[in-house]
Scaffold this active site. Structure first.
Site, PDB file in Angstrom:
ATOM      1  N   HIS A  81       4.307   2.100   7.593  1.00 33.80           N
ATOM      2  CA  HIS A  81       5.117   3.264   7.968  1.00 33.80           C
ATOM      3  C   HIS A  81       6.121   2.903   9.071  1.00 33.80           C
ATOM      4  O   HIS A  81       7.276   3.327   9.030  1.00 33.80           O
ATOM      5  CB  HIS A  81       4.237   4.436   8.414  1.00 33.80           C
ATOM      6  CG  HIS A  81       3.286   4.875   7.348  1.00 33.80           C
ATOM      7  ND1 HIS A  81       2.199   5.663   7.578  1.00 33.80           N
ATOM      8  CD2 HIS A  81       3.272   4.616   6.008  1.00 33.80           C
ATOM      9  CE1 HIS A  81       1.553   5.866   6.442  1.00 33.80           C
ATOM     10  NE2 HIS A  81       2.183   5.232   5.479  1.00 33.80           N
ATOM     11  N   HIS A 238       6.514  10.222   0.295  1.00 34.92           N
ATOM     12  CA  HIS A 238       5.706   9.294   1.091  1.00 34.92           C
ATOM     13  C   HIS A 238       5.586   7.935   0.407  1.00 34.92           C
ATOM     14  O   HIS A 238       5.650   6.891   1.058  1.00 34.92           O
ATOM     15  CB  HIS A 238       4.317   9.857   1.407  1.00 34.92           C
ATOM     16  CG  HIS A 238       3.579   8.920   2.301  1.00 34.92           C
ATOM     17  ND1 HIS A 238       3.798   8.874   3.662  1.00 34.92           N
ATOM     18  CD2 HIS A 238       2.739   7.901   2.020  1.00 34.92           C
ATOM     19  CE1 HIS A 238       3.094   7.889   4.177  1.00 34.92           C
ATOM     20  NE2 HIS A 238       2.443   7.279   3.193  1.00 34.92           N
ATOM     21  N   ASP A 242       6.401   4.185   1.854  1.00 33.23           N
ATOM     22  CA  ASP A 242       5.552   2.992   1.736  1.00 33.23           C
ATOM     23  C   ASP A 242       6.316   1.840   1.087  1.00 33.23           C
ATOM     24  O   ASP A 242       6.207   0.690   1.512  1.00 33.23           O
ATOM     25  CB  ASP A 242       4.322   3.293   0.867  1.00 33.23           C
ATOM     26  CG  ASP A 242       3.256   4.084   1.617  1.00 33.23           C
ATOM     27  OD1 ASP A 242       3.301   4.122   2.855  1.00 33.23           O
ATOM     28  OD2 ASP A 242       2.377   4.652   0.939  1.00 33.23           O
ATOM     29  N   HIS A 265       0.837  -0.824  -2.560  1.00 33.52           N
ATOM     30  CA  HIS A 265       1.066  -1.980  -1.688  1.00 33.52           C
ATOM     31  C   HIS A 265       0.807  -3.304  -2.408  1.00 33.52           C
ATOM     32  O   HIS A 265       1.579  -4.244  -2.291  1.00 33.52           O
ATOM     33  CB  HIS A 265       0.172  -1.901  -0.455  1.00 33.52           C
ATOM     34  CG  HIS A 265       0.439  -0.688   0.378  1.00 33.52           C
ATOM     35  ND1 HIS A 265       1.699  -0.353   0.836  1.00 33.52           N
ATOM     36  CD2 HIS A 265      -0.387   0.285   0.827  1.00 33.52           C
ATOM     37  CE1 HIS A 265       1.628   0.766   1.542  1.00 33.52           C
ATOM     38  NE2 HIS A 265       0.371   1.174   1.538  1.00 33.52           N
TER      39      HIS A 265
END
Ligand SMILES: [Zn+2]
Length: 303
Positions: A81, A238, A242, A265
């Site tokens: 973040h 969001h 990321d 991720h």
């Protein structure tokens, strides 16, 4: 709408504190201005000799719950973040000091980091930024997950998510990372989790600091946070945060349109691996050098 072409840092140091999502412990964080070509480096002030870790792809050591970077056995967890925020504000050079192994989660978004950086002010150097510039698309697809990067003259990113949940279903969002778009549309979008996952993680001693103060939590059909959502499509916004954070680990800004579908991720990291394996597909240059245009042979028409 313009992309900054000169390297940037902060005008002055700024600090905050908050808890680590996984440890539940208080962490103090200071962002300090850094010189040209320094990049973003995390410094562990709580350890002897204050070891530092560059925020780069080749220092990523874990991507299972968050993006974790490490070097010589020293780690910093949950960098995405803050990294997303620095990339979203086009800041190239910063020293990030921490007294723990985890970046504080704050409210689960990049909003608090964004506000503190804008409060510190942004300083522009006279040294140009170097960009990755794509010559051809690079794509990675596996088990329904997809990441593609396409040549473009600015940094754009499109995220698409799909969840079998009545509040989410299928959401897409695209931004061009220029001017104030990041702070306006992405910075405040919070991380989210499903109640059963949060309970499971807490059972195993993870997400100790996780609460409704730093995540949107949803059960089978509703948001459990009293204040509800900040944006109706906060979930995909969001995910986009990321992704910006994960792609910032390229180590330099990129001029490309990045498109992700059902990625996280780990898959973003797998894409970065492919990116660095396909060196013929890109080059690096500043934006004050003349663009390298593929040469075409112009033939005169024979009449
Ligand atoms: Zn996140």
């Amino acid at each position: 709408m313009t992309t900054p072409i000169y390297q940037r840092t902060l005008e002055k140091a700024v600090s905050c504190s908050g808890i680590g999502l996984h440890s539940g412990k208080t962490v103090h964080l200071t962002l300090k201005p850094a010189a040209v070509n320094h990049g973003i480096k995390f410094v562990r002030k709580d350890l002897p000799d204050n070891p530092s870790i560059p925020a780069r792809f080749n220092c990523v050591v874990d991507t299972s719950l968050a993006t974790v970077i490490g070097s010589d056995g020293v780690i910093v967890s949950t960098v995405e973040h803050l990294m997303g925020c620095l990339a979203g504000l086009s800041i190239d050079n910063v020293i990030v000091e921490l007294d723990s192994y985890e970046v504080p989660v704050m409210d689960g978004s990049a909003g608090p980091f964004t506000r503190m950086i804008l409060e510190a002010g942004i300083r522009e150097f006279e040294t140009p930024r170097h960009f990755f510039i794509l010559k051809e698309p690079i794509e990675l697809e596996q088990d329904g997950k997809f990441v593609g990067a396409y040549p473009d003259n600015s940094f754009k990113i499109t995220c698409h998510i799909e969840f079998e949940h009545p509040l989410i279903r299928s959401q897409s969002y695209t931004i061009e990372v220029v001017d104030h778009v990041f702070e306006r549309e992405i910075a405040s979008a919070r991380t989210f989790g499903f109640l059963h996952e949060v309970e499971y993680m807490k059972h195993y001693g993870l997400a100790r600091g996780g609460s409704l103060d730093n995540a949107v939590v949803i059960d089978e059909n509703k948001v459990l946070n009293d204040e509800g959502l900040r944006y109706q499509d906060e979930f995909v916004r969001h995910k986009l945060l990321d992704c910006i954070g994960d792609f910032s680990l390229l180590g330099m800004p990129i001029l490309a349109h990045i498109v992700t579908r059902k990625s996280g991720h780990a898959f973003n990291h797998a894409f970065l691996e492919r990116f660095f394996n396909e060196k013929a597909s890109w080059q690096t240059q500043t934006l004050i050098e003349p663009a390298v245009v593929p040469s075409k042979t112009v033939k005169s028409l024979a009449i």
